[in-house]
Design an enzyme around this catalytic site. Sequence first.
Site, PDB file in Angstrom:
ATOM      1  N   HIS A  18       0.840  -1.201   0.000  1.00 54.36           N
ATOM      2  CA  HIS A  18       0.000   0.000   0.000  1.00 54.36           C
ATOM      3  C   HIS A  18       0.874   1.251   0.000  1.00 54.36           C
ATOM      4  O   HIS A  18       0.541   2.255  -0.619  1.00 54.36           O
ATOM      5  CB  HIS A  18      -0.931   0.006   1.219  1.00 54.36           C
ATOM      6  CG  HIS A  18      -1.884  -1.152   1.242  1.00 54.36           C
ATOM      7  ND1 HIS A  18      -3.252  -0.992   1.193  1.00 54.36           N
ATOM      8  CD2 HIS A  18      -1.661  -2.482   1.285  1.00 54.36           C
ATOM      9  CE1 HIS A  18      -3.834  -2.183   1.222  1.00 54.36           C
ATOM     10  NE2 HIS A  18      -2.882  -3.108   1.290  1.00 54.36           N
ATOM     11  N   ASP A 112      -6.313   5.295   1.838  1.00 54.78           N
ATOM     12  CA  ASP A 112      -6.518   3.925   1.404  1.00 54.78           C
ATOM     13  C   ASP A 112      -8.009   3.605   1.377  1.00 54.78           C
ATOM     14  O   ASP A 112      -8.749   4.049   2.266  1.00 54.78           O
ATOM     15  CB  ASP A 112      -5.807   2.998   2.409  1.00 54.78           C
ATOM     16  CG  ASP A 112      -5.295   1.764   1.725  1.00 54.78           C
ATOM     17  OD1 ASP A 112      -6.119   0.947   1.288  1.00 54.78           O
ATOM     18  OD2 ASP A 112      -4.058   1.634   1.595  1.00 54.78           O
TER      19      ASP A 112
END
Length: 468
Positions: A18, A112
Site C-alpha cells: 500500500h 486507502d
Amino acid sequence: MDGVRGHALLLPFPAQGHITPLMQLANILISNHIVVTFVNTDFLEKRLNHTFTHYLRFESFPDGLPPDHVRTLKLPELCESLQKHAPFHVHNIVEKIEQSVHVPPLTIIIADGVFSFTQQIADKFGVPRVAFWTTSACGFSAYYYMPLLIHHGYIPLKDDRDRYKNDVITCIPEMEALRVKDLPSFLTVTDAEDYMFQYLLREAQNTHPASLVLLNTFQELEGPLLSDLNSKFGNKVLSIGPLLLSSAGFGDAIAGTNSSIWNEEKSCLEWLEKQKESSVIYVCFGSITVLSDEELVEFAWGLEASNQPFLWAIRPDLVQGSRAVLPDEFVEKTKERSFFVSWAPQSKVLSHPSVGGFLTHSGWNSTLESISSGVPMICWPFFAEQPTNRRFVDDVWKVGYEMRENVVREEVEVLVRKLMNLEDNQGREMRVRLKKYKDKAITSVKEGGASYKNMQEVLKQMQMKTGN
Ligand code: UDP
C-alpha cells in the site's frame, strides 16, 4: 512557499503493498507542485526513517499495538486496532495542519480504500476525500459485489471450502468465469461474523461517498471492469496506473526517500548482468506471505530440478515461526546458478533483460510490475485478492500459469521448465500478449493516454481555489 498549487494528505494502510503505490503517487503530486503530507503508523515510520523536504512532509501515529506485535501477519488484529485508534489520530493530524501557518491548507485527503473513516474527517474540515484502492479492479469488484455474492448464497460458505471451491460464480459483472476459489480469501469463510469478511464488506460499500475512487491499473487491462464500476459509482472511478511507470515519467521528486520496509540488496542486479537474456526465474512472495517449512523445501527442490538459474528473495520472516533454512544439499547443488537476497529491488529485477519469468504470490503490485516489464508468471496466491489476480493472469489476460495450492516439487519443476522454455508455443504467445500489454501500459501513462488524463483530473481536484 511559492508556486504551491495544493496540499494532499496521503494515508496508506500500513503495509508495503500500500505504501509503494501511494509513494509513487506522492512523486507525481510533488512534481506538479502539490505539497504532500504522508501519514504512516509510528511502527512503519521508524523503519522507513524519512527525511522531510519542502514538498514532502511526514506524520505518524500509534497503531495501538505493542512493539513486538507481528502486525500484517495477524491482519485482523491490525485492522481492528487501526479502526479503533486511527480516526482519533488522523483527525488530530488534519486539525494540526489546518491550524498551522507554516503549511498550506489541505486541498485533498487521499486515503486507502480500507480507511473510509476518513470521510467524516474530510467532511468536518471541508476537504474532498479520495479513496485509493491499491487492489486490481477485479479485486475491488470482488469486494464491492459482496452483497450480491451473499444474496446468491455463494458467501459465506456453508461449510468446508473444498466442497465449493470449483463452483462457478455467474453473478459478478465482467467476471463470469470466476470460481469460488478465485474469490478473495477474506470472502471464502464460513462465519458471517468473521472480522475481515465484515470489514471488507463495509469498507467497499463505504467507498460510495468518496469524491473519486482511484485504482492502480490501466484501461487497456481492466477496461470492462472499470466501465462496470463506473456505472455503479457515477463515473468517479479513475484508473491511474501503472503508477510505477507514470511516476517514473514525472522525474524523481522522492529520490532519497525510503519507501521499502526492508533494505534492498542491489547486489543481485550485478549477478543478473552476468546471466543470459531471459534465462533467470525470479522467485518472490511479496511482503506478507508466509510459507511453511515444507512449502519452502518443495519450492527449493522444484527449482533445483528445473535446472534453471534463479534469483530468490527470502525475507527473514518468510517462514512461519522460524528463520527460513534451505537444505544444505540444495544450496550446494544450485550454487552455480542461484542468487539469494532477503529483499530485492523488485521493479528493477523484473525489468532486467536476464529475467524471463516470475514465480509470484500474485500480489497486485507484483502482478502489475511483471506486466509492465513483459514478464510471464507462475501464480501461487497466498491470501486477500491474490486468488482473483491469479485468475485474471491465467484465464483472462493469459500471461501466466496457475499453480495448485498444495506445493509439490514436481509441479514447481514442470511449470518453471514450461515458463522458461522460449520455444514453447503457449509461452511464446504469452510473451507476445505481454509485449502488447506492456506497450499499452506505457501509452496509457503518457500524454493523451487514459491513465494520464485521469491523473490530470486528480490533479485538478486538488488545486487551491485561489488558483496560485
Ligand atoms: N517487493 C520488493 N522486494 C522484495 C519483495 C517485494 O521490492 O523482495 C515489493 C514489490 O516490488 C511490490 C511490493 O513489495 O511493489 C509487494 O506488493 P504486492 O502487492 O505485490 O504484495 P504484498 O506484499 O502486498 O503481499
